[in-house]
Design a protein around this motif. Structure first.
Motif: not given
Ligand SMILES: N[C@@H](CCC(=O)N[C@@H](CS)C(=O)NCC(=O)O)C(=O)O
Length: 218
Positions: A19, A23-25, A72, A75-78, A146
């Motif tokens: 995840a 999300k590139k977190v 989710d 951060y922006a959900p996929i 997800n």
């Protein structure tokens, strides 16, 4: 920066990493040994299990389902989905995560009878997925959602076992096999485990197990 406390072989951790990566977190990771949990970990972890995620404001989160849902929300959900689709996605994700430990138990079986019995149970999950999968690359389309992230640990581990022992847990499930290949090709498998994962994982599950005897003959 977010900190993920992990154990190298843990499938629940791999899902959370999936995840974060998708999300590139940015996050840092600290590995611990579960047979010698450090006191600082026991002090912050309510259930003594990994994954634990320490957020940017130092909130300590635990339980992988809760962490994935947090990511989710935060951060922006996929993808934006309806409440109904979100419930379905969670349900299909749960079909995977509830089999993480059964897969570990199957791989750790010491003899063929135990292995076969446990595998038959595990394969019920693969059959459900086989019947649900369509003709797209991934579970819901030609993109990683997800649900794919939740299945990633099961499919990744099955591929390592196949490579090392010749035994394919996905035999008889062609759509799941194609899905597994697509996930590996996407590069997400490698990005969600430590560099020495195959070595650590094989050292654990392919030593003194039924699968180890297959790997020796492979
Ligand atoms: N329900 C938990 C399960 C996590 C879990 O079982 N983690 C294992 C490693 S894969 C663990 O920390 N085991 C150590 C213990 O239970 O003492 C979650 O979803 O995060």
């Amino acid at each position: 920066m977010i900190k993920l406390i992990s154990f190298k072989n843990c499938p629940f951790v791999q899902r959370v990493m999936g995840a974060l990566v998708m999300k590139k977190v940015p996050f840092e990771i600290e590995y611990i040994e579960l047979n010698n949990k450090p006191q600082w970990f026991l002090d912050i972890s309510p259930n003594g299990q990994v994954p634990v995620l320490v957020t940017e404001d130092d909130t300590v989160l635990f339980e992988s389902d809760a962490i994935v849902e947090y990511l989710d929300d935060k951060y922006a959900p996929i993808e934006e989905v309806t409440a109904e689709q979100k419930a379905l996605d969670r349900a299909w994700s749960y079909q995977a995560s509830k089999h993480y430990m059964p897969q570990c138990g199957t791989m750790g079986s010491k003899d063929k009878d135990t292995f076969d019995t446990r595998l038959a149970n595990l394969q019920k999950a693969f059959l459900k997925a086989e019947n649900k999968l369509g003709d797209t690359q991934f579970f819901k389309g030609n993109y990683i959602s997800n649900v794919d992230i939740a299945w990633l640990p099961l499919l990744h581990r099955a591929s390592v076992i196949k490579e090392r022992s010749g035994f394919d847990m996905l035999e008889g499930f062609p759509k799941v096999q194609a899905w597994q290949s697509a996930l590996i090709k996407s590069g997400l498998t490698e990005k969600t485990v430590p560099q020495d994962f195959v070595e650590k994982f094989s050292g654990f599950y392919l030593t003194n197990t039924y699968l180890a005897s297959l790997a020796e003959a492979h």
